[in-house]
Motif scaffolding. Sequence first.
Motif, PDB file in Angstrom:
ATOM      1  N   UNK A   1       0.809  -1.213   0.000  1.00  0.00           N
ATOM      2  CA  UNK A   1       0.000   0.000   0.000  1.00  0.00           C
ATOM      3  C   UNK A   1       0.849   1.273   0.000  1.00  0.00           C
ATOM      4  N   UNK A   2       2.105   1.147  -0.427  1.00  0.00           N
ATOM      5  CA  UNK A   2       2.938   2.335  -0.595  1.00  0.00           C
ATOM      6  C   UNK A   2       2.584   3.028  -1.905  1.00  0.00           C
ATOM      7  N   UNK A   3       2.508   4.343  -1.878  1.00  0.00           N
ATOM      8  CA  UNK A   3       2.115   5.105  -3.068  1.00  0.00           C
ATOM      9  C   UNK A   3       3.210   5.131  -4.120  1.00  0.00           C
ATOM     10  N   UNK A   4       4.473   5.112  -3.681  1.00  0.00           N
ATOM     11  CA  UNK A   4       5.585   5.312  -4.609  1.00  0.00           C
ATOM     12  C   UNK A   4       6.443   4.058  -4.703  1.00  0.00           C
ATOM     13  N   UNK A   5       6.957   3.851  -5.890  1.00  0.00           N
ATOM     14  CA  UNK A   5       7.831   2.708  -6.154  1.00  0.00           C
ATOM     15  C   UNK A   5       9.281   3.047  -5.823  1.00  0.00           C
ATOM     16  N   UNK A   6       9.747   4.219  -6.277  1.00  0.00           N
ATOM     17  CA  UNK A   6      11.114   4.639  -5.992  1.00  0.00           C
ATOM     18  C   UNK A   6      11.199   6.152  -6.131  1.00  0.00           C
ATOM     19  N   UNK A   7      12.305   6.716  -5.662  1.00  0.00           N
ATOM     20  CA  UNK A   7      12.596   8.131  -5.863  1.00  0.00           C
ATOM     21  C   UNK A   7      14.105   8.307  -5.863  1.00  0.00           C
ATOM     22  N   UNK A   8      14.569   9.461  -6.371  1.00  0.00           N
ATOM     23  CA  UNK A   8      16.007   9.727  -6.383  1.00  0.00           C
ATOM     24  C   UNK A   8      16.245  11.218  -6.582  1.00  0.00           C
ATOM     25  N   UNK A   9      17.485  11.645  -6.310  1.00  0.00           N
ATOM     26  CA  UNK A   9      17.895  12.988  -6.685  1.00  0.00           C
ATOM     27  C   UNK A   9      19.370  12.977  -7.065  1.00  0.00           C
ATOM     28  N   UNK A  10      19.754  13.963  -7.881  1.00  0.00           N
ATOM     29  CA  UNK A  10      21.139  14.160  -8.290  1.00  0.00           C
ATOM     30  C   UNK A  10      21.430  15.652  -8.260  1.00  0.00           C
ATOM     31  N   UNK A  11      22.627  16.017  -7.789  1.00  0.00           N
ATOM     32  CA  UNK A  11      22.958  17.418  -7.551  1.00  0.00           C
ATOM     33  C   UNK A  11      24.390  17.697  -7.991  1.00  0.00           C
ATOM     34  N   UNK A  12      24.623  18.890  -8.505  1.00  0.00           N
ATOM     35  CA  UNK A  12      25.968  19.365  -8.824  1.00  0.00           C
ATOM     36  C   UNK A  12      26.056  20.831  -8.439  1.00  0.00           C
ATOM     37  N   UNK A  13      27.164  21.208  -7.790  1.00  0.00           N
ATOM     38  CA  UNK A  13      27.365  22.600  -7.408  1.00  0.00           C
ATOM     39  C   UNK A  13      28.838  22.961  -7.514  1.00  0.00           C
ATOM     40  N   UNK A  14      29.091  24.258  -7.533  1.00  0.00           N
ATOM     41  CA  UNK A  14      30.451  24.784  -7.634  1.00  0.00           C
ATOM     42  C   UNK A  14      30.560  25.986  -6.702  1.00  0.00           C
ATOM     43  N   UNK A  15      31.638  26.028  -5.919  1.00  0.00           N
ATOM     44  CA  UNK A  15      31.882  27.134  -4.993  1.00  0.00           C
ATOM     45  C   UNK A  15      33.130  27.887  -5.433  1.00  0.00           C
ATOM     46  N   UNK A  16      33.002  29.194  -5.613  1.00  0.00           N
ATOM     47  CA  UNK A  16      34.140  29.982  -6.074  1.00  0.00           C
ATOM     48  C   UNK A  16      35.261  29.964  -5.038  1.00  0.00           C
TER      49      UNK A  16
ATOM     50  N   UNK B   1      18.157  17.774  -9.638  1.00  0.00           N
ATOM     51  CA  UNK B   1      17.029  17.080 -10.254  1.00  0.00           C
ATOM     52  C   UNK B   1      16.498  16.060  -9.264  1.00  0.00           C
ATOM     53  N   UNK B   2      15.174  16.042  -9.068  1.00  0.00           N
ATOM     54  CA  UNK B   2      14.522  15.048  -8.215  1.00  0.00           C
ATOM     55  C   UNK B   2      13.384  14.389  -8.995  1.00  0.00           C
ATOM     56  N   UNK B   3      13.201  13.101  -8.773  1.00  0.00           N
ATOM     57  CA  UNK B   3      12.066  12.380  -9.336  1.00  0.00           C
ATOM     58  C   UNK B   3      11.547  11.355  -8.330  1.00  0.00           C
ATOM     59  N   UNK B   4      10.237  11.164  -8.367  1.00  0.00           N
ATOM     60  CA  UNK B   4       9.570  10.127  -7.576  1.00  0.00           C
ATOM     61  C   UNK B   4       8.530   9.470  -8.471  1.00  0.00           C
ATOM     62  N   UNK B   5       8.505   8.144  -8.471  1.00  0.00           N
ATOM     63  CA  UNK B   5       7.615   7.404  -9.380  1.00  0.00           C
ATOM     64  C   UNK B   5       6.460   6.790  -8.601  1.00  0.00           C
ATOM     65  N   UNK B   6       5.232   7.364  -8.746  1.00  0.00           N
ATOM     66  CA  UNK B   6       4.055   6.721  -8.162  1.00  0.00           C
ATOM     67  C   UNK B   6       3.798   5.373  -8.836  1.00  0.00           C
ATOM     68  N   UNK B   7       3.139   4.478  -8.120  1.00  0.00           N
ATOM     69  CA  UNK B   7       2.882   3.153  -8.674  1.00  0.00           C
ATOM     70  C   UNK B   7       1.880   3.193  -9.821  1.00  0.00           C
ATOM     71  N   UNK B   8       0.948   4.138  -9.782  1.00  0.00           N
ATOM     72  CA  UNK B   8      -0.111   4.142 -10.790  1.00  0.00           C
ATOM     73  C   UNK B   8      -0.249   5.489 -11.486  1.00  0.00           C
ATOM     74  N   UNK B   9       0.881   6.183 -11.677  1.00  0.00           N
ATOM     75  CA  UNK B   9       0.827   7.485 -12.345  1.00  0.00           C
ATOM     76  C   UNK B   9       2.200   7.798 -12.921  1.00  0.00           C
ATOM     77  N   UNK B  10       2.244   8.858 -13.715  1.00  0.00           N
ATOM     78  CA  UNK B  10       3.516   9.310 -14.259  1.00  0.00           C
ATOM     79  C   UNK B  10       4.395   9.882 -13.141  1.00  0.00           C
ATOM     80  N   UNK B  11       5.670  10.024 -13.442  1.00  0.00           N
ATOM     81  CA  UNK B  11       6.643  10.448 -12.441  1.00  0.00           C
ATOM     82  C   UNK B  11       6.414  11.892 -11.999  1.00  0.00           C
TER      83      UNK B  11
END
Length: 437
Positions: free
Chosen positions: A353-368, A383-393
Amino acid sequence: MSTQTRAATRRGDVGAGILAVILGITSFHRSAEAQPPPEAPPAPPGETPTSAAPAGDASAAPAPAAEAQAGAPAPESAPGPGAASTAPPAEKEPWKKPISVAAWARVGGRLQNPGAREKMDRLLGDGELDLMVSGEINRFIGLQGAIVAQFGPTPTGGNITGSATIRDVIAKFQFHDLLNVWIGRMIVPSDRSAFSGPWSMGPWNYPGFFEPYAPPIGPRQGPFGRNDGVTTWGKAAGGLFKYYVGAFNLHDSSVSPLYTARLNVSLLDPEPAYYQKATYLGEKSILALGVAGEVQKEGSVESLPPPAAGEPAGIPRKDTYGEVNADLLFEKNVGAAGTITLEGAFYKYFGDFERFDYSYFALASYLTPSNVGVGKLQPLVRLQQAKPKNADAYTLIDAQMGYIIEGHAARVALGYQRSDLSGAKGNALFLGVQLQK
């Protein structure tokens, strides 16, 4: 000379000898006290030498302030020629120091219409104040507490009075570097983002907040990433390796405990503290991998629609909840070229009964590498994404410019966020200011 006279003379000689010994011992003791104590041992590689442990580091002191040094400004440069360079003497009994107090604040604004999220025609403001205390009872026992107050928009529109609640209440017991036990309300040791919180990461927005006014999509925790329970944790090789095992939801007798476990390996500079940052702003060289998991019997619960008028509420079905995740952080200060940070995390959810199958994020930054005005610039994209079981991401994209004035202790963030929740799109501009003292 008579026998009595000779005996009296011997007693007088013995008494004088005893008095001389006593005076000699007293003189030696006073001389020893006048000697300076030995210097503090050198700090582990990658750590700033201090007379007390860094925040969250229970190996050197069992009860530092909650993340109290997280984001503190970097130490001043070494003194020039002729300046004193000897380290201050180590404190023999740091637990006799008064209790420490810290105050952290975040205030921000968001340009977005909550009712029509693609429109940026409504200005909203929010803020948070955290007051923290910590102290040491002796070399083995410490305490930590925090209260948090917030104001800002709510699902029903908002309330200017705001709210306040207990954030942390922790009793800390240090038996060995490999065995520490924390009991009370604390961060659930689930992933690096939880340890860092919004206070010690580059992005202004905490990851996982896809839906307005809903908890973040990610490992189960509780308000402010906290829950009531117990954590056993330890470290080896000065923090190159750490483990955490915990049991939570102990405040609610109607549900099964939530069990958690995490392993963290820092292959370059160690991370000795209980807490970990999502960025050290170039103060450390980091290549760290963490893996974690959660499980709760009957923790995946069916969501039922409200019952019809006059009808009894249904009984939801239940299944075992599970979650596993992995996170990776790479950060390198390359001197005159600045500091590069790359971070990613992946989460997989289990339970009928979990709504989501998986999720993830990826990050890049630069400090002067040097200041522009009074601070350094930190452009960032996530960038972040989460994939519901019965819907688009669900998708979130953050593009942000940070202005780092005094590390995490004084920073400003200005950014844009684009959201797409299974086709429901949104735009937002945000501005935030963070201060720590």
